[in-house]
Design a protein around this motif. Structure first.
Motif, PDB file in Angstrom:
ATOM      1  N   LEU A   9       0.821  -1.204   0.000  1.00  0.00           N
ATOM      2  CA  LEU A   9       0.000   0.000   0.000  1.00  0.00           C
ATOM      3  C   LEU A   9       0.855   1.254   0.000  1.00  0.00           C
ATOM      4  O   LEU A   9       1.907   1.304   0.634  1.00  0.00           O
ATOM      5  CB  LEU A   9      -0.908   0.023   1.238  1.00  0.00           C
ATOM      6  N   GLU A  13      -3.135   5.133   0.983  1.00  0.00           N
ATOM      7  CA  GLU A  13      -3.931   3.905   1.125  1.00  0.00           C
ATOM      8  C   GLU A  13      -3.794   3.345   2.538  1.00  0.00           C
ATOM      9  O   GLU A  13      -4.775   2.930   3.156  1.00  0.00           O
ATOM     10  CB  GLU A  13      -3.474   2.850   0.107  1.00  0.00           C
ATOM     11  N   ARG A  14      -2.583   3.341   3.061  1.00  0.00           N
ATOM     12  CA  ARG A  14      -2.348   2.848   4.424  1.00  0.00           C
ATOM     13  C   ARG A  14      -3.074   3.729   5.444  1.00  0.00           C
ATOM     14  O   ARG A  14      -3.684   3.232   6.385  1.00  0.00           O
ATOM     15  CB  ARG A  14      -0.857   2.801   4.721  1.00  0.00           C
ATOM     16  N   VAL A  54      -9.711   6.487  -3.437  1.00  0.00           N
ATOM     17  CA  VAL A  54      -8.814   5.535  -2.766  1.00  0.00           C
ATOM     18  C   VAL A  54      -9.625   4.397  -2.154  1.00  0.00           C
ATOM     19  O   VAL A  54      -9.263   3.216  -2.293  1.00  0.00           O
ATOM     20  CB  VAL A  54      -7.948   6.239  -1.704  1.00  0.00           C
ATOM     21  N   ARG A  57     -10.776   2.022  -4.822  1.00  0.00           N
ATOM     22  CA  ARG A  57      -9.669   1.177  -5.299  1.00  0.00           C
ATOM     23  C   ARG A  57      -9.328   0.093  -4.282  1.00  0.00           C
ATOM     24  O   ARG A  57      -9.009  -1.041  -4.659  1.00  0.00           O
ATOM     25  CB  ARG A  57      -8.442   2.030  -5.606  1.00  0.00           C
ATOM     26  N   LEU A  58      -9.363   0.440  -3.001  1.00  0.00           N
ATOM     27  CA  LEU A  58      -9.110  -0.562  -1.963  1.00  0.00           C
ATOM     28  C   LEU A  58     -10.197  -1.635  -1.966  1.00  0.00           C
ATOM     29  O   LEU A  58      -9.910  -2.816  -1.726  1.00  0.00           O
ATOM     30  CB  LEU A  58      -8.997   0.102  -0.588  1.00  0.00           C
TER      31      LEU A  58
END
Length: 140
Positions: A9, A13-14, A54, A57-58
């Protein structure tokens, strides 16, 4: 299994995953983009649409589960705990390797481990052996 692993990630994202997990730990099983966006605003300036992209996408990568909320908004939940997704990532790296390669990879990993990490591993192995001993009628 997720298509993107937790260790791959990016920073944003993280941060989004951390926020989803934090909200989940505080009793929110599913969270909105707005909740995550508000949590992330404490440390940075981000557009709502960036967070929405985001999170989408995750979800596409299998790290978040997306469900229809009220109205047009979606709600998201982590596909697993931080620990479960990390373990999945580790197992994914070892799956499909021949036994000798798997063993060599683990030996290289353990060769760089600290004394504390080795102690943690020993404790985890003892826990697994204890569980397996109970689940198969006391046979190890």
């Amino acid at each position: 299994m997720p298509t993107k692993t937790i260790n791959k990630l990016g920073e944003l994202e993280r941060a989004v995953m951390d926020q989803v997990w934090a909200l989940g730990e505080s009793g929110e099983p599913s969270v909105s983009v707005r909740q995550v966006h508000e949590g992330l605003l404490r440390g940075r300036d981000l557009a709502y649409t960036t967070v929405m992209t985001v999170m989408g996408r995750l979800a596409d990568a299998g790290l978040l589960v997306k469900e229809r909320g009220s109205g047009r908004a979606y709600l998201y939940a982590a596909a697993g705990t931080r620990e479960e997704l990390t373990a999945s990532s580790m197992l994914g790296q070892l799956q499909g390797l021949p036994s000798a390669d798997r063993r060599a990879a683990m030996l290289h990993f353990l060769g760089d481990a600290t004394a504390e990490e080795i102690a943690d591993l020993k404790a985890a192995l003892a826990e697994v052996e204890k569980r397996h001993g109970r689940s198969n009628g006391g046979r190890s």
